[in-house]
Design an enzyme around this catalytic site. Sequence first.
Site, short mmCIF file in Angstrom:
data_model
loop_
_atom_site.label_atom_id
_atom_site.label_comp_id
_atom_site.label_asym_id
_atom_site.label_seq_id
_atom_site.Cartn_x
_atom_site.Cartn_y
_atom_site.Cartn_z
N GLY A 1 -4.61 3.06 -1.47
CA GLY A 1 -5.57 3.42 -0.43
C GLY A 1 -4.97 4.25 0.68
N GLU B 1 10.08 16.96 14.18
CA GLU B 1 10.58 16.75 12.82
C GLU B 1 9.99 17.85 11.92
OE1 GLU B 1 9.51 12.96 11.00
OE2 GLU B 1 11.51 12.86 10.13
N CYS C 1 13.87 11.59 6.10
CA CYS C 1 13.84 11.24 7.53
C CYS C 1 15.21 11.42 8.17
CB CYS C 1 13.34 9.81 7.71
SG CYS C 1 14.12 8.66 6.59
N LYS D 1 0.87 -1.18 0.00
CA LYS D 1 0.00 0.00 0.00
C LYS D 1 0.90 1.23 0.00
CE LYS D 1 -1.49 2.84 2.97
NZ LYS D 1 -1.38 4.08 2.16
N GLU E 1 10.38 1.98 9.95
CA GLU E 1 11.35 3.05 9.68
C GLU E 1 10.56 4.34 9.85
OE1 GLU E 1 13.15 5.86 8.57
OE2 GLU E 1 12.99 5.23 6.47
N VAL F 1 -7.03 0.76 4.21
CA VAL F 1 -6.16 -0.28 3.66
C VAL F 1 -4.97 -0.55 4.60
CG1 VAL F 1 -4.72 -0.93 1.69
CG2 VAL F 1 -6.88 0.23 1.31
N GLY F 2 -4.37 0.50 5.15
CA GLY F 2 -3.24 0.30 6.07
C GLY F 2 -3.65 -0.52 7.29
N GLY G 1 -4.45 5.15 5.05
CA GLY G 1 -3.99 4.44 6.23
C GLY G 1 -5.11 3.79 7.04
N PRO G 2 -6.15 4.57 7.40
CA PRO G 2 -7.17 4.01 8.27
C PRO G 2 -7.90 2.79 7.68
CG PRO G 2 -7.28 6.40 8.28
CD PRO G 2 -6.27 6.02 7.22
O1 TXE Z 1 2.76 10.46 7.13
P1 TXE Z 1 1.98 9.14 7.52
P2 TXE Z 1 2.23 11.95 6.90
C1 TXE Z 1 6.90 12.23 9.06
C2 TXE Z 1 7.24 13.67 8.77
C3 TXE Z 1 5.96 14.23 8.28
C4 TXE Z 1 4.96 13.47 9.13
C5 TXE Z 1 3.56 13.39 8.63
O2 TXE Z 1 7.58 14.32 9.98
O3 TXE Z 1 5.89 15.60 8.50
O4 TXE Z 1 5.50 12.19 9.23
O5 TXE Z 1 3.52 12.78 7.35
C6 TXE Z 1 0.05 5.38 6.07
N1 TXE Z 1 -2.35 2.58 9.65
N2 TXE Z 1 7.24 11.31 7.99
O6 TXE Z 1 1.08 12.24 7.80
O7 TXE Z 1 0.58 9.41 7.90
C7 TXE Z 1 -0.22 6.41 5.00
O8 TXE Z 1 -1.36 6.07 4.23
C8 TXE Z 1 -1.61 2.19 8.61
C9 TXE Z 1 8.49 10.63 8.13
O9 TXE Z 1 1.99 12.14 5.45
O10 TXE Z 1 2.84 8.42 8.45
C10 TXE Z 1 1.07 6.36 4.22
O11 TXE Z 1 1.07 5.23 3.34
N3 TXE Z 1 -1.04 3.04 7.75
C11 TXE Z 1 8.67 9.58 7.15
C12 TXE Z 1 2.12 6.14 5.31
O12 TXE Z 1 1.38 5.64 6.44
C13 TXE Z 1 -1.19 4.35 7.95
C14 TXE Z 1 7.97 9.65 5.86
C15 TXE Z 1 2.85 7.42 5.74
O13 TXE Z 1 1.92 8.38 6.11
C16 TXE Z 1 -1.96 4.84 9.03
C17 TXE Z 1 6.73 10.36 5.88
C18 TXE Z 1 -2.56 3.89 9.89
N4 TXE Z 1 -3.30 4.25 10.94
C19 TXE Z 1 6.43 11.17 6.91
N5 TXE Z 1 -1.96 6.19 8.97
C20 TXE Z 1 9.98 8.86 7.03
N6 TXE Z 1 10.28 7.97 7.96
O14 TXE Z 1 10.71 9.07 6.08
C21 TXE Z 1 -1.23 6.56 7.90
N7 TXE Z 1 -0.77 5.45 7.26
#
Ligand code: TXE
Length: 475
Positions: free
Chosen positions: A202, A380, A280, A171, A246, A207-208, A204-205
């Site tokens: 999809g 961050e 990151c 996903k 990660e 498909v994730g 997060g809430p």
């Molecule tokens: O990331 P999300 P967001 C950090 C960075 C950024 C912040 C917010 O600080 O400002 O996160 O980014 C999936 N169950 N990083 O909100 O939500 C989502 O669909 C399962 C660091 O955009 O973490 C997507 O595929 N999955 C980072 C993925 O998680 C879920 C990279 C990332 O989205 C979910 C990105 C749930 N409950 C942001 N909720 C790095 N480590 O490089 C969301 N997702």
Amino acid sequence: MRERLQNYIDGKWVDSIGGTRHEVINPATEEACTVITLGTKADVDAAVVAARRAFETFSQTTREERIELLQRIVAEMKKRGPDLAVAMAEEMGAPVSFGGTAQVGAGIGAFLGTIAALKDFTFTERMGNGVQIAYEPIGVVGMITPWNWPLNQIALKVAPALAGGNTMILKPSEECPTNAAIFAEILDAAGVPPGVFNLVQGNGPDVGQAISTHPDIEMVSFTGSTRAGIMVAKAAADTVKRVHQELGGKAPNLVLPDADFAAHLPATASGPLVNSGQSCISPTRILVPREREAEAAAFVTAMYSATKCGDPMQEGAHIGPVVNKTQYDKIRGLIQSAIDEGAKLETGGTDLPADVNRGYYVQPTVFSGVTPQMRIAQEEIFGPVATIMAYDDLEQGIRIANDTVYGLSACISGDPAKAAAVAPRLRAGMVAVNNWGPSPGAPFGGYKQSGNGREAGLFGLKDFMEVKSISGIPA
Ligand code: TXE
């Protein structure tokens, strides 16, 4: 507008079972550029059935067969490089020149590092007492990836999963879905057998969550925010699947007291500009000796004020916008918080760059006078923002470097021999001296709230395998 409405399941492009349409916004134009279908639990169920079935045969393939498969994927990725770069430029704003080299290059690099590790991998070994240790595939792996280095983050999971003989459901981020769809086409063209790799688009809430809780998925590998990573781990707990994470970071750039700024700083202090700061491992906290703070501020400010923002579809060395309005507002909020808390704004700020009148562009920004308690020193940022912080002696510098909930990476600027003595003191999974990026094939991952497990090369491959001990069999 581009349409990418289908999922790739069991070797075929298929309609979602009950999904809803979702428009992806181009961050440079603020207009919709792609429409996808946000999938459902039923889509994940269908993908898991296909992956389970494919596991029976794919898990039995030989090392040589998997090496050839990975090599065919690399060849196909090279052919589709320009398409991948354009998709990322439109959906997450990485300029095409940078996307075509760094973003696509990192994705290909993840495959090459895995191929090298697989060639030498010891699948079975003997302990001193004759017990055999066997590395075996885990089974069906769920993968959830973000938008910032989208292809690389997919490749860092898919390559070792394939190399280990696993089957999988990906996903990708709903913010940047097209590179993942092109990647599915690449795998199809390379001859990945039906069901081995499945793509469900999809959020997060839905498909994730369906992936994290699924009883027939043995492992979930997640890259994204610490917030979502915690939710994935909690959701995965009831089925006791392996959780590989990660997550976020807040990397220090510890500048040694006698560092030669001209020699050592350009390669490290530029880190927060790359990919508009959306990495990151971005080394945003530049820690300098107090008596050299003004000198450091002048040096870094010159670098940042010379960096231009511009259209991601144009070739060039400029940086693009940040991914979306939420991130844009979050970054500007953090910049404002630093101003409000008394940091000194050296360049940049919350306004759009001078020659831009739309898009989620953040000016390259430098603060000095930042203290460890400020929000901008702890959260961050994920934007092109550097914060200069002073230390009184190196011991205090090391303490400040370690003083966040994160522990993904760190860099040290200065004499490499002196840096070698400091590196073991930094509580981070990766330390780079006079550099900030990852080293090819080296384990990538963090301490503390930056995650669990490692990606890339040999360590990445091992994390996608189970370990079995077999006793009582002839040597
Ligand atoms: O990331 P999300 P967001 C950090 C960075 C950024 C912040 C917010 O600080 O400002 O996160 O980014 C999936 N169950 N990083 O909100 O939500 C989502 O669909 C399962 C660091 O955009 O973490 C997507 O595929 N999955 C980072 C993925 O998680 C879920 C990279 C990332 O989205 C979910 C990105 C749930 N409950 C942001 N909720 C790095 N480590 O490089 C969301 N997702």
